[in-house]
Scaffold this motif. Structure first.
Motif, mmCIF file in Angstrom:
data_model
loop_
_atom_site.group_PDB
_atom_site.id
_atom_site.type_symbol
_atom_site.label_atom_id
_atom_site.label_comp_id
_atom_site.label_asym_id
_atom_site.label_seq_id
_atom_site.Cartn_x
_atom_site.Cartn_y
_atom_site.Cartn_z
ATOM 1 N N ARG A 164 1.440 3.137 6.364
ATOM 2 C CA ARG A 164 0.059 3.245 5.663
ATOM 3 C C ARG A 164 -0.537 1.346 4.334
ATOM 4 N NH1 ARG A 164 4.460 4.964 3.219
ATOM 5 N NH2 ARG A 164 3.888 8.003 2.747
ATOM 6 N N ILE A 165 -1.902 1.773 4.603
ATOM 7 C CA ILE A 165 -2.329 0.557 3.603
ATOM 8 C C ILE A 165 -2.638 0.658 1.832
ATOM 9 C CG2 ILE A 165 -4.184 -0.839 3.673
ATOM 10 C CD1 ILE A 165 -4.603 0.381 6.781
ATOM 11 N N LEU A 166 -1.763 0.336 1.243
ATOM 12 C CA LEU A 166 -2.027 0.712 -0.178
ATOM 13 C C LEU A 166 -2.113 -0.464 -0.838
ATOM 14 C CD1 LEU A 166 0.823 1.881 -2.506
ATOM 15 C CD2 LEU A 166 -0.133 0.248 -3.131
ATOM 16 N N HIS A 167 -3.240 -0.176 -1.700
ATOM 17 C CA HIS A 167 -4.090 -1.515 -2.118
ATOM 18 C C HIS A 167 -4.373 -0.390 -2.721
ATOM 19 C CE1 HIS A 167 -6.979 -4.311 -2.857
ATOM 20 N NE2 HIS A 167 -8.164 -3.195 -3.397
ATOM 21 N N ALA A 190 -13.863 0.778 -7.996
ATOM 22 C CA ALA A 190 -13.284 1.434 -7.583
ATOM 23 C C ALA A 190 -14.322 0.753 -6.227
ATOM 24 C CB ALA A 190 -13.330 2.882 -8.160
ATOM 25 N N ALA A 191 -15.295 1.163 -6.165
ATOM 26 C CA ALA A 191 -15.580 1.364 -5.081
ATOM 27 C C ALA A 191 -16.227 0.415 -3.706
ATOM 28 C CB ALA A 191 -18.037 1.444 -5.136
ATOM 29 N N GLU A 192 -15.960 -1.133 -5.480
ATOM 30 C CA GLU A 192 -15.692 -2.310 -4.276
ATOM 31 C C GLU A 192 -14.200 -2.652 -3.720
ATOM 32 O OE1 GLU A 192 -16.191 -4.823 -7.448
ATOM 33 O OE2 GLU A 192 -18.673 -4.609 -7.319
ATOM 34 N N HIS A 193 -13.056 -2.290 -4.462
ATOM 35 C CA HIS A 193 -11.760 -1.541 -3.609
ATOM 36 C C HIS A 193 -11.478 -1.050 -2.443
ATOM 37 C CE1 HIS A 193 -10.093 -4.392 -6.627
ATOM 38 N NE2 HIS A 193 -11.160 -4.529 -7.015
ATOM 39 N N GLU A 194 -12.912 0.744 -2.916
ATOM 40 C CA GLU A 194 -12.529 0.860 -1.681
ATOM 41 C C GLU A 194 -13.358 0.781 -0.382
ATOM 42 O OE1 GLU A 194 -11.357 4.312 0.372
ATOM 43 O OE2 GLU A 194 -11.407 4.927 -1.665
ATOM 44 N N ARG A 195 -14.286 -0.250 -0.039
ATOM 45 C CA ARG A 195 -14.524 -1.351 0.699
ATOM 46 C C ARG A 195 -13.472 -1.925 1.328
ATOM 47 N NH1 ARG A 195 -19.639 -0.323 -2.214
ATOM 48 N NH2 ARG A 195 -19.097 -1.939 -3.616
ATOM 49 N N GLU A 216 -3.952 4.489 0.319
ATOM 50 C CA GLU A 216 -3.545 4.888 -1.059
ATOM 51 C C GLU A 216 -4.357 3.867 -1.881
ATOM 52 O OE1 GLU A 216 0.070 5.924 -2.345
ATOM 53 O OE2 GLU A 216 0.829 6.695 -0.483
ATOM 54 N N LEU A 217 -5.398 4.096 -2.528
ATOM 55 C CA LEU A 217 -5.968 3.920 -3.297
ATOM 56 C C LEU A 217 -5.577 3.564 -4.637
ATOM 57 C CD1 LEU A 217 -8.213 1.518 -3.514
ATOM 58 C CD2 LEU A 217 -9.848 2.814 -4.023
ATOM 59 N N VAL A 218 -4.952 3.072 -5.396
ATOM 60 C CA VAL A 218 -4.370 3.175 -6.707
ATOM 61 C C VAL A 218 -4.621 2.262 -7.601
ATOM 62 C CG1 VAL A 218 -1.733 3.381 -7.787
ATOM 63 C CG2 VAL A 218 -1.903 3.802 -5.320
ATOM 64 N N ARG A 219 -5.000 2.981 -9.197
ATOM 65 C CA ARG A 219 -5.373 1.852 -10.039
ATOM 66 C C ARG A 219 -4.008 1.472 -10.993
ATOM 67 N NH1 ARG A 219 -9.772 3.838 -15.022
ATOM 68 N NH2 ARG A 219 -9.393 1.200 -15.882
ATOM 69 N N ASP A 220 -3.821 0.822 -10.104
ATOM 70 C CA ASP A 220 -1.621 0.515 -11.061
ATOM 71 C C ASP A 220 -1.982 -1.299 -11.034
ATOM 72 O OD1 ASP A 220 0.024 0.253 -12.077
ATOM 73 O OD2 ASP A 220 1.190 2.020 -11.250
ATOM 74 N N ASN A 221 -0.470 -1.699 -11.012
ATOM 75 C CA ASN A 221 -0.784 -3.290 -10.425
ATOM 76 C C ASN A 221 0.437 -3.042 -9.199
ATOM 77 O OD1 ASN A 221 2.344 -3.540 -11.405
ATOM 78 N ND2 ASN A 221 2.066 -3.032 -12.921
ATOM 79 N N PRO A 222 0.283 -4.150 -8.367
ATOM 80 C CA PRO A 222 1.215 -3.566 -7.029
ATOM 81 C C PRO A 222 2.416 -3.804 -7.037
ATOM 82 C CG PRO A 222 -0.898 -5.663 -7.205
ATOM 83 C CD PRO A 222 -0.720 -5.491 -8.657
ATOM 84 N N THR A 223 2.842 -5.083 -8.059
ATOM 85 C CA THR A 223 4.145 -4.089 -7.990
ATOM 86 C C THR A 223 4.878 -3.244 -8.828
ATOM 87 O OG1 THR A 223 4.521 -6.510 -8.503
ATOM 88 C CG2 THR A 223 6.085 -4.727 -9.331
ATOM 89 N N SER A 224 4.239 -2.437 -9.288
ATOM 90 C CA SER A 224 4.486 -0.613 -9.332
ATOM 91 C C SER A 224 3.711 0.633 -8.125
ATOM 92 C CB SER A 224 3.529 -0.662 -10.677
ATOM 93 O OG SER A 224 4.258 -0.779 -11.593
#
Length: 276
Positions: A164-167, A190-195, A216-224
């Protein structure tokens, strides 16, 4: 053959680390050093020999076909242990969750060892149990997670579980254009992070074409984001920026927040340039 160093002190956390290492040995062969660091008092040496003898017997029961080198070293933690791990492919330590200051090997010192070893360092919580959940790797925006990505892919392939690659991402601050303050478009960001995520998937599939990969592309801080994913993971892998040997500077705020708080195995992977 690669060399793995297991730091051991007889604690429940180090027993869990030994069992985690045995599980890995069933999938990949390696040379194992079980290392106990003691001081120079004779009574400590006698107790240490008993601990190492028990560790050796437990290892033989778990992995009969793979011998282990049992080593007792006089010195100070974590310097003596990290010196012993120099040139190793992996350093494995146990850790007590929720009590990072509890003991020399099971407490805060695993973080210092991770910062100093120069090798990927696996921190196994007391009470660890094997699972077939995916290996989760936190993907950063910069190159700091490049080594972590490939390490996680290899670990997932060896364990025959998905990767699982989580960004995660958050909206940046407004940008001044002339006299107006322009907010970046949510869709564009969001599209930039999808790339970024797509590029990581492509790299993994080049190296491990048969590996199952989920993203998983998540709009949140990395720790959470990583904390929530941990309960669905067999291991969480994070990269570092390699900024010196001070724990906070090397592991970073994300690692400091996660290590000792998650009841999952965590691997801290330094950037390739500092691997030894």
């Amino acid at each position: 053959m690669e060399r793995v160093v297991l730091g051991f002190d007889g604690s429940p956390a180090s027993e869990a680390a030994l069992e985690w290492t045995a599980e890995r040995a069933r999938a990949e062969s390696f040379e194992l050093d079980i290392v106990l660091v003691t001081n120079m008092f004779l009574s400590d040496r006698v107790a240490a020999d008993r601990i190492l003898d028990a560790a050796s017997r437990h290892w033989r029961d778990l992995v009969p076909g793979l011998p282990a080198n049992v080593v007792r070293l006089d010195g100070l933690m974590p310097t003596t242990l990290t010196e012993a791990a120099r040139g190793a492919a992996l350093l494995v330590l146990g850790i007590e969750t929720g009590f990072r200051m509890r003991s020399a090997l099971s407490g805060w010192l695993p973080l210092r060892a991770a910062a100093r070893s120069g090798a990927p360092t696996v921190l196994v919580p007391a009470g660890w149990m094997a699972s077939d959940d995916p290996v989760t790797v936190g993907l950063d925006e910069d190159a700091s997670s490049a080594s972590a990505l490939l390490f996680a892919a290899r670990a997932a392939a060896a364990a025959d579980v998905p990767l699982r690659i989580l960004h995660s991402w958050l909206m940046g601050s407004s940008v001044l254009r002339g006299h107006a303050s322009a907010l970046p478009s949510t869709q564009r960001v969001a599209a930039e992070h999808e790339r970024i995520l797509d590029a990581a998937v492509a790299e993994v599939r080049r190296e491990y074409p048969g590996l199952g990969v989920v993203t998983e592309l998540v709009r949140d801080n990395p720790t959470s984001a990583l904390s929530r994913a941990a309960d669905r993971s067999s291991m969480v892998v994070i990269g570092t920026h390699g900024r010196g040997v001070v724990v906070g500077g090397f592991i970073g705020s994300i690692g400091l927040d996660l290590v000792g708080s998650l009841n999952r195995t965590i691997c801290v992977v330094p950037p390739a340039r500092v691997l030894v």
